[in-house]
Design an enzyme around this catalytic site. Structure first.
Site, PDB file in Angstrom:
ATOM      1  N   ARG A 191      55.711   5.221   2.141  1.00  0.00           N
ATOM      2  CA  ARG A 191      56.715   6.025   2.845  1.00  0.00           C
ATOM      3  C   ARG A 191      58.171   5.771   2.502  1.00  0.00           C
ATOM      4  O   ARG A 191      59.023   6.578   2.836  1.00  0.00           O
ATOM      5  CB  ARG A 191      56.516   5.875   4.360  1.00  0.00           C
ATOM      6  CG  ARG A 191      55.285   6.600   4.857  1.00  0.00           C
ATOM      7  CD  ARG A 191      54.855   6.074   6.189  1.00  0.00           C
ATOM      8  NE  ARG A 191      54.402   4.705   6.036  1.00  0.00           N
ATOM      9  CZ  ARG A 191      53.983   3.931   7.018  1.00  0.00           C
ATOM     10  NH1 ARG A 191      53.996   4.383   8.244  1.00  0.00           N
ATOM     11  NH2 ARG A 191      53.576   2.714   6.773  1.00  0.00           N
TER      12      ARG A 191
ATOM     13  N   ARG B 235      52.118  -2.829  -1.988  1.00  0.00           N
ATOM     14  CA  ARG B 235      52.402  -1.566  -1.293  1.00  0.00           C
ATOM     15  C   ARG B 235      53.572  -0.815  -1.950  1.00  0.00           C
ATOM     16  O   ARG B 235      54.431  -0.259  -1.263  1.00  0.00           O
ATOM     17  CB  ARG B 235      52.668  -1.804   0.201  1.00  0.00           C
ATOM     18  CG  ARG B 235      51.542  -2.546   0.918  1.00  0.00           C
ATOM     19  CD  ARG B 235      50.315  -1.701   1.149  1.00  0.00           C
ATOM     20  NE  ARG B 235      50.508  -0.617   2.055  1.00  0.00           N
ATOM     21  CZ  ARG B 235      50.308  -0.655   3.371  1.00  0.00           C
ATOM     22  NH1 ARG B 235      49.865  -1.755   3.930  1.00  0.00           N
ATOM     23  NH2 ARG B 235      50.507   0.392   4.113  1.00  0.00           N
TER      24      ARG B 235
ATOM     25  N   ARG C  34      52.462  13.372   0.975  1.00  0.00           N
ATOM     26  CA  ARG C  34      51.742  13.110   2.219  1.00  0.00           C
ATOM     27  C   ARG C  34      51.723  14.376   3.079  1.00  0.00           C
ATOM     28  O   ARG C  34      50.712  14.724   3.678  1.00  0.00           O
ATOM     29  CB  ARG C  34      52.445  11.949   2.915  1.00  0.00           C
ATOM     30  CG  ARG C  34      52.055  11.635   4.324  1.00  0.00           C
ATOM     31  CD  ARG C  34      50.907  10.691   4.346  1.00  0.00           C
ATOM     32  NE  ARG C  34      50.699  10.190   5.691  1.00  0.00           N
ATOM     33  CZ  ARG C  34      50.287  10.905   6.715  1.00  0.00           C
ATOM     34  NH1 ARG C  34      50.035  12.180   6.560  1.00  0.00           N
ATOM     35  NH2 ARG C  34      50.120  10.354   7.900  1.00  0.00           N
TER      36      ARG C  34
ATOM     37  N   TYR D 298      39.062  -5.060  11.330  1.00  0.00           N
ATOM     38  CA  TYR D 298      39.332  -3.645  11.634  1.00  0.00           C
ATOM     39  C   TYR D 298      38.099  -2.970  12.239  1.00  0.00           C
ATOM     40  O   TYR D 298      38.204  -2.155  13.166  1.00  0.00           O
ATOM     41  CB  TYR D 298      39.797  -2.888  10.379  1.00  0.00           C
ATOM     42  CG  TYR D 298      41.233  -3.228  10.031  1.00  0.00           C
ATOM     43  CD1 TYR D 298      42.288  -2.603  10.694  1.00  0.00           C
ATOM     44  CD2 TYR D 298      41.530  -4.206   9.094  1.00  0.00           C
ATOM     45  CE1 TYR D 298      43.605  -2.937  10.412  1.00  0.00           C
ATOM     46  CE2 TYR D 298      42.845  -4.555   8.802  1.00  0.00           C
ATOM     47  CZ  TYR D 298      43.879  -3.914   9.476  1.00  0.00           C
ATOM     48  OH  TYR D 298      45.172  -4.264   9.204  1.00  0.00           O
TER      49      TYR D 298
ATOM     50  N   ASP E 192      42.934   3.127   0.905  1.00  0.00           N
ATOM     51  CA  ASP E 192      43.279   2.249   2.017  1.00  0.00           C
ATOM     52  C   ASP E 192      42.139   1.284   2.301  1.00  0.00           C
ATOM     53  O   ASP E 192      40.979   1.568   1.999  1.00  0.00           O
ATOM     54  CB  ASP E 192      43.658   3.050   3.267  1.00  0.00           C
ATOM     55  CG  ASP E 192      44.536   2.219   4.223  1.00  0.00           C
ATOM     56  OD1 ASP E 192      45.189   1.257   3.762  1.00  0.00           O
ATOM     57  OD2 ASP E 192      44.547   2.517   5.426  1.00  0.00           O
TER      58      ASP E 192
END
Ligand code: CP3
Length: 353
Positions: free
Chosen positions: A38, A34, A47, A160, A84
């Site tokens: 952010r 990752r 973003r 998910y 993602d």
């Protein structure tokens, strides 16, 4: 350990490929799980410009930029495709959206009727922007840096899809798997096929390496572990190896504890990524059977300073010979100060025994 042949043109070029082939190197390669995201101010700007996270993932110009951002700041040995994990669910016909800061949200699929509505008809069409991102990044990336493509493992993606988003206990997924194993198998089989297709398309677009994230493998007990974790990864690996025998495959079966032993042999992957819970003693032992990657605690990267330096020194002292790639035990968190990443990367680049 058996030394795998390298493609001639790649010898000495990409440190990641040298390490994954089990060949000797001057220092271990480094990339960070990752590494885009952010904690980087330039990511937050991108973003905002993209508007939504899905638009960021599915617009090749934006996604390629997000992929390259961490390499502009830090001399990392690999870039990882910016996309993602649940995107293939969208490509199979399940709705996917994101709530700010909360991760993916999907209409849950709880039974075989739900599974029967999924289909491959528009799979590559929906994911075409991802393949284009890979192409763009490969064009812009220096030849000595590797590009890692990735996908979620079938079990993790299924959690998910069945829960309808993130979960810690995976109660619905387990109830489906334990209660209707044939119906749940239909979902896993579809995800094996889709994930194999997805990774092969990424390789064809220019990925040098692929990583399979089984981030929720930890939630499977012995009953079900072979069927829902090992077998699907083994099948995907066999398919990729049949088409592209020289492309290394890394698996990240997070939190599986003692199941790490023998995992590479059971699945055929070239390397395993270790979570923070694996002791250095166990990691040193695993390194005799396969290439390993890991496993600094991402919270040490938040703390930085002496604690991060000491922990990194301990890992390097124990693992840094061949068959080792430096990484974190899980992803960078948004609270991470950028300077701590700079310090960590320079510690690895200048490390001497
Ligand atoms: O540098 C990179 O690794 C970027 C590419 C990438 C993302 N997600 C971007 C992302 C990769 C490789 C992933 C993998 C991923 N996504 C995993 C497997 C790795 C792991 O962490 O175990 C999983 C389980 C997911 C699913 C997911 N996506 C969650 C749980 C979340 C919410 C938590 C979080 O970190 O925000 C996401 C959203 C997500 N994926 C973001 C990013 C940059 C944040 C979205 C935003 O900017 O608002």
């Amino acid at each position: 350990m058996h030394k795998k042949p390298l493609v001639r043109s790649q010898v000495g070029e990409k440190l990641m490929l040298t390490a994954l082939a089990g060949q000797p190197y001057e220092r271990p390669p480094i990339w960070l799980m990752r590494q885009a995201g952010r904690y980087l101010p330039e990511y937050r700007d991108l973003r905002a410009e993209a508007g939504s996270f899905l638009n960021l993932c599915l617009t090749p110009g934006f996604a390629a930029e997000a992929t390259l951002q961490p390499l502009r700041r830090f001399p990392l040995d690999a870039a990882i495709l910016f996309a993602d994990l649940p995107l293939p669910a969208l490509a199979l016909g399940q709705d996917l959206s994101y709530r700010d800061g909360e991760g993916p949200v999907l209409p849950p699929i709880r039974d075989r009727v739900g599974v029967s509505k999924l289909h491959m008809a528009r799979f590559h069409e929906v994911l075409a922007p991802v393949y284009e991102t890979v192409r763009l990044v490969r064009q812009k990336l220096p030849p000595d840096r590797a590009l890692i493509g990735f996908a979620g493992a079938p079990w993790t993606l299924a959690t998910y899809m069945v829960e309808g988003g993130g979960s810690t206990d995976h109660a619905h997924t387990k109830r489906f798997a334990y209660g209707d194993p044939a119906g749940f198998s239909a979902l896993i089989d579809l995800l094996v096929e889709a994930t194999g297709d997805y990774l092969i398309a990424q390789i064809e677009a220019g990925a040098d390496i692929v990583q399979i994230f089984d981030s929720w493998a930890s939630s499977l007990p012995d009953y079900g572990f072979s069927r829902w974790c090992l077998d699907p990864i083994r099948k995907i690996t066999a398919r990729i190896k049949a088409a592209y025998p020289l492309v290394p495959i890394i698996a990240f079966p997070r939190g599986i504890g003692f199941f790490y032993e023998g995992f590479a042999a059971a699945t055929g992957v070239d390397a395993v990524s270790l979570d923070t819970g694996v002791s250095l003693a166990a990691a040193a032992k695993l390194k005799e059977e396969t290439v390993i990657q890991g496993n600094l605690d991402p919270q040490l990267l938040v703390t930085g300073g002496r604690a991060m330096k000491e922990a990194t020194d301990q890992i390097m002292a124990r693992l840094s010979g061949e068959n080792y790639i430096f990484n974190l035990g899980h992803g960078i968190v948004p609270q991470t100060p950028v300077e701590h990443v700079t310090a960590l990367v320079s510690q690895i680049l200048t490390w001497r025994k």
